[in-house]
Write a protein that holds these residues in place. Structure first.
Motif, PDB file in Angstrom:
ATOM      1  N   ARG A 706      -6.656 -53.123  45.094  1.00  0.00           N
ATOM      2  CA  ARG A 706      -7.852 -52.446  44.596  1.00  0.00           C
ATOM      3  C   ARG A 706      -8.986 -53.434  44.383  1.00  0.00           C
ATOM      4  NH1 ARG A 706      -3.893 -49.574  41.645  1.00  0.00           N
ATOM      5  NH2 ARG A 706      -4.213 -50.892  39.801  1.00  0.00           N
ATOM      6  N   THR A 724     -12.869 -44.116  46.362  1.00  0.00           N
ATOM      7  CA  THR A 724     -11.936 -43.445  47.249  1.00  0.00           C
ATOM      8  C   THR A 724     -11.052 -44.452  47.975  1.00  0.00           C
ATOM      9  OG1 THR A 724     -13.538 -41.673  47.598  1.00  0.00           O
ATOM     10  CG2 THR A 724     -11.761 -41.865  49.199  1.00  0.00           C
ATOM     11  N   LEU A 727      -8.333 -46.000  45.831  1.00  0.00           N
ATOM     12  CA  LEU A 727      -7.206 -45.100  45.649  1.00  0.00           C
ATOM     13  C   LEU A 727      -6.329 -45.065  46.898  1.00  0.00           C
ATOM     14  CD1 LEU A 727      -5.698 -43.039  43.970  1.00  0.00           C
ATOM     15  CD2 LEU A 727      -7.285 -41.282  44.790  1.00  0.00           C
ATOM     16  N   SER A 730      -4.477 -48.389  47.234  1.00  0.00           N
ATOM     17  CA  SER A 730      -3.467 -48.490  46.186  1.00  0.00           C
ATOM     18  C   SER A 730      -2.246 -47.651  46.529  1.00  0.00           C
ATOM     19  CB  SER A 730      -4.063 -48.063  44.842  1.00  0.00           C
ATOM     20  OG  SER A 730      -3.093 -48.065  43.826  1.00  0.00           O
ATOM     21  N   GLU A 731      -2.436 -46.421  46.966  1.00  0.00           N
ATOM     22  CA  GLU A 731      -1.312 -45.548  47.292  1.00  0.00           C
ATOM     23  C   GLU A 731      -0.498 -46.102  48.457  1.00  0.00           C
ATOM     24  OE1 GLU A 731      -0.050 -42.993  45.836  1.00  0.00           O
ATOM     25  OE2 GLU A 731      -1.536 -42.924  44.227  1.00  0.00           O
TER      26      GLU A 731
END
Length: 811
Positions: A706, A724, A727, A730-731
């Motif tokens: 991130r 966005t 995220l 990170s996922e």
């Protein structure tokens, strides 16, 4: 009593001529007072036995006395007599003699008779000859002309006078050039001269004959000629017999025209070319001008209806004069009442024998009217072009000043000629219709012009085959892949027609589907090979043994290439296709030595991937075999031309593509096979547009991802995408941490969109699923899919990469 035998020459002479006839003189009482030696020779009486005796008592048998007295009575009444009378020979035989008797008066009142006689057989032969000669001159339907030694006309018979339309005495004393058209008089005079000088007869020599007073009326005559000589061999002149064989000659010419038409019309499946062939044949043998006007749907290869009132286009004109009212390609307006309009509505030939051109028939302007009147057209035949019950157009045959008007026989020939041509034109129309359908199908299956891609600049050409072989199955495609990579593919389905185009569409769709899986080139080709084998089996089962369609499908070839603009790496594989050509920025041209592989559908052999790195600005050229075989089939020479054109790698790409086509394709003919050409100039993404980090496989990897993402997007001026992308990154990193082993690579690429990629060493594919309300996790990929435009997974030899795409705000 018999008659003496008489021997005749081929041309009996006058039996009463001096020296040939027997002569005697009688006084008024019938007493013989003169007797010739020829009389003694024929009847056996010497002069001393005859002179002084009555001719009836000595020369007439008792049974012939009544006839003799009747002859005397007739002669006394008319002053002369001619006929046959039986005479008694000295040996007692009865001899049939022909006589001429004429009364003469001596010393004012004394009457005597002169008799000249000859054997009756000779007289009869002479009379027949005289009757024959009289018949030749007065009643024979065959013309007769006699020339003197000076080659001037002595006499012509009535048949010549009747045929020429001039009095019989008009040509007398003149040579042929004085009363015949010059182009016809020359052969006539040469013929007379030849017969006079050589004595060789001419038999049934055909030639044209036209008189000066009527030069437009041509007749074909059959001439026989022989030299005339007297008994001493002196040349008296030349006799010619002339028979008018115009009807027979025209009949033969019409049959020859129809026979020639079968060979000359319909040599191609092109509507316009077939119409031109019809016009040329008609002008060569039937008319001075010919125009072929077709309904507009015919020229375009469209379906026809029963309405014949549509627009007419001039498809052909012969000879291709500049000064005619309507040229090829122009609309020909016809108003009701014109011969062509009546011909189309009634579906029958219309003959205008003495045509007075009516401008209102064609709605002509002043300029066109002046042109039309200048042609001097006087006769017209309009014939409908009808095939399989459908009207295709109209053929107009014209004759002008120096030709005779058309006849009914000409109209019949024109109808037969047009009927044959109409079938050829309709065949060409149907073929064009099928070609248009196949071409439309193929073009709809081919990609549109490739858009500007970050990886390559592309120029392409597709050239369909000429009309005879039909549309083929060549295709090309440019397929964007994940990571700004691009797939370039060129393929070829053997054969032509709808089946080839349909097979091409199937293969192109399959390649796009396989490309979306981000497989290696050898895997894409291998799976395509399996698909072709499967489709060939379906065709065999469902097309009633349509072997051609199966051969087309199995005979397909292709080359598949993937280029990465970040690494400059290019991977290729091919299945029986010509090898691609690479041109480096320095102008060096190389044919790639990648394994050929078998054509698609054969199965059993593996495919291999060929890898290389391409400098920025390199040209990668893919093509089908039709490009190299288009000019004379010399592959080596074609490759040399291709290398010469590609050596100028700095030229605009579209110019290079055009130069290749110009160099390798013959200018005078369309190619006999489809041609697909694809040239791509490689690009490299600037290093500042790519960011890559290797993250350790630990619990803090997601947080580190991130931080790096936010910093790089701020640097790129894209803070609005930070949340966005944070995220997403990170996922994806979290998934790698949980399910993979080894290091994790995070990469961001900025081009026309923002790419986020996370790579690991696992080959396990993540799956998107909907988490239940009671689940504590499982919503990561769902969120990624919702927040990005696209996402997917691609596999490499070392693991996998999960990627996403987001639109840039300014895009």
């Amino acid at each position: 009593m018999g008659t003496p035998s008489v021997h005749f020459s081929e041309s009996p002479e006058d039996p009463f001529a001096i020296g040939r006839g027997a002569s005697a003189a009688l006084d008024g009482q019938g007493t013989v007072v003169g007797w010739s030696a020829r009389a003694q020779e024929l009847l056996g009486y010497p002069a001393k036995e005859v002179i002084g005796r009555a001719w009836q008592d000595l020369l007439v048998d008792a049974r012939d006395l009544p006839v003799a007295r009747s002859v005397v009575v007739d002669a006394m009444r008319t002053g002369g007599w001619f006929g046959v009378l039986p005479i008694r020979h000295r040996d007692g035989r009865r001899v049939e003699m022909g006589f001429r008797a004429r009364a003469i008066t001596r010393d004012g009142d004394r009457q005597e008779w002169i008799l000249v006689g000859a054997p009756a057989a000779e007289v009869s032969a002479w009379q027949r000859d005289r009757a024959l000669l009289d018949g030749l001159y007065r009643r024979s339907p065959i013309g007769l002309v006699t020339y003197g030694p000076d080659r001037k006309v002595i006499r012509v018979n009535r048949a010549v006078a009747k045929a020429s339309g001039v009095p019989a005495e008009a040509p007398v004393g003149r040579r042929p050039r004085e009363f015949m058209v010059d182009e016809d008089a020359g052969p006539a005079e040469e013929r007379v001269r030849h017969v006079l000088e050589t004595g060789e007869p001419l038999i049934f020599t055909e030639q044209s004959a036209r008189a000066r007073h009527d030069p437009g009326r041509e007749r074909i005559v059959s001439v026989s000629a022989f030299r005339m000589e007297d008994s001493s061999g002196r040349v008296l002149g030349v006799a010619e017999t002339i028979e008018d064989v115009t009807a027979r000659h025209r009949g033969r010419r019409r049959l020859a025209l129809l026979n020639e038409a079968s060979a000359r019309i319909g040599t191609s499946l092109d509507v316009t070319q077939t119409a031109r062939e019809l016009a040329e044949v008609a002008v060569d043998g039937l008319a001075d001008y010919c125009s072929v006007d077709l309904l507009k749907p015919v020229t375009q290869g469209d379906e026809l209806g029963w309405d014949t009132s549509g627009q007419l286009l001039r498809a052909a004109l012969s000879p291709p004069e500049h000064r005619v009212p309507f040229q090829e390609g122009e609309v020909v307006p016809l108003l009701p009442g014109s011969p062509q309009a009546r011909c189309l509505s009634e579906r029958r030939p219309v003959l205008e024998g003495l045509l007075r051109l009516r401008p209102e028939w064609y709605a002509m302007d002043r300029r066109r009217l002046e042109i039309a009147l200048g042609l001097g057209v006087h006769s017209l035949i309009a014939v409908p072009l009808v095939a399989r019950g459908l009207v295709l157009g109209v053929v107009s045959l014209w004759r002008s000043r120096h030709s005779e008007p058309f006849e009914e026989d000409d109209a019949a020939v024109a109808q037969e000629l047009s009927s044959r041509a109409a079938v050829c034109i309709d065949n060409a129309r149907r073929f064009t219709e099928q070609q248009n359908a196949a071409l439309t199908l193929q073009r709809s299956l081919l990609p549109s012009a490739a858009s500007d891609l970050p990886a390559v600049e592309v120029a392409c050409r597709y050239l369909p085959a000429s009309g005879e072989p039909g549309i083929g199955g060549d295709w090309f495609d440019v397929i964007p892949l994940s990571g700004n990579r691009v797939a370039l593919v060129v393929g070829d389905v053997v054969g032509h027609g709808i089946h080839a185009a349909a097979s091409m569409g199937r293969l192109r769709a399959a390649v796009r589907t396989l490309a979306s899986l981000d497989l290696e080139p050898d895997e894409v080709v291998a799976r395509l090979d399996d698909l072709v084998s499967l489709l060939a089996g379906e065709l065999e089962a469902n097309t009633d043994g349509n072997g051609s369609a199966i051969e087309q499908m199995i005979g397909a070839t292709c080359v598949y290439a993937v280029y990465d603009p970040v690494s400059r790496h290019c991977s290729l594989a091919r299945a029986g296709h010509p090898a691609p050509v690479v041109t480096t920025p320095d102008g060096q041209v190389t044919v790639l030595d990648l394994p050929a592989g078998p054509p698609l559908g054969l199965g059993g052999l593996p495919f291999e991937t060929y890898d290389l790195d391409l400098p920025e600005g390199s040209l990668l050229t893919l093509y089908t075999n039709g490009l190299l075989e288009a000019r004379n089939g010399d592959i080596d020479a074609a490759l040399d031309h291709l290398h010469e054109c590609l050596a100028h790698s700095a030229d605009p790409l579209d110019s290079t593509c055009h130069a290749v086509v110009e160099a390798l394709l013959p200018k005078e003919h369309l190619p006999t096979d489809d041609i697909a050409l694809l040239i791509a100039r490689t690009r490299v993404l600037p290093p500042e547009n790519v960011a890559s980090w290797q993250l350790p496989l630990e619990a803090t990897a997601a947080a580190r991802a991130r931080q790096l993402t936010t910093a790089k997007l701020t640097e790129w001026g894209l803070p609005e995408l930070a949340f966005t992308t944070e995220l997403v990154a990170s996922e994806l990193v979290t998934n790698a941490y949980r399910y993979a082993a080894g290091p994790v690579t995070l990469r961001l690429i900025r081009t026309h969109c923002l790419l986020c990629e996370v790579s690991d060493t696992s080959h396990t594919s993540p799956h998107l699923r909907r988490a239940l309300s009671t689940d504590e996790g499982g919503r990561g990929l769902f969120l990624v899919a919702q927040l990005t435009e696209r996402w997917g997974t691609r596999y490499t030899h070392d693991g996998k990469t999960v990627w996403t795409e987001q639109h840039l705000p300014h895009a």
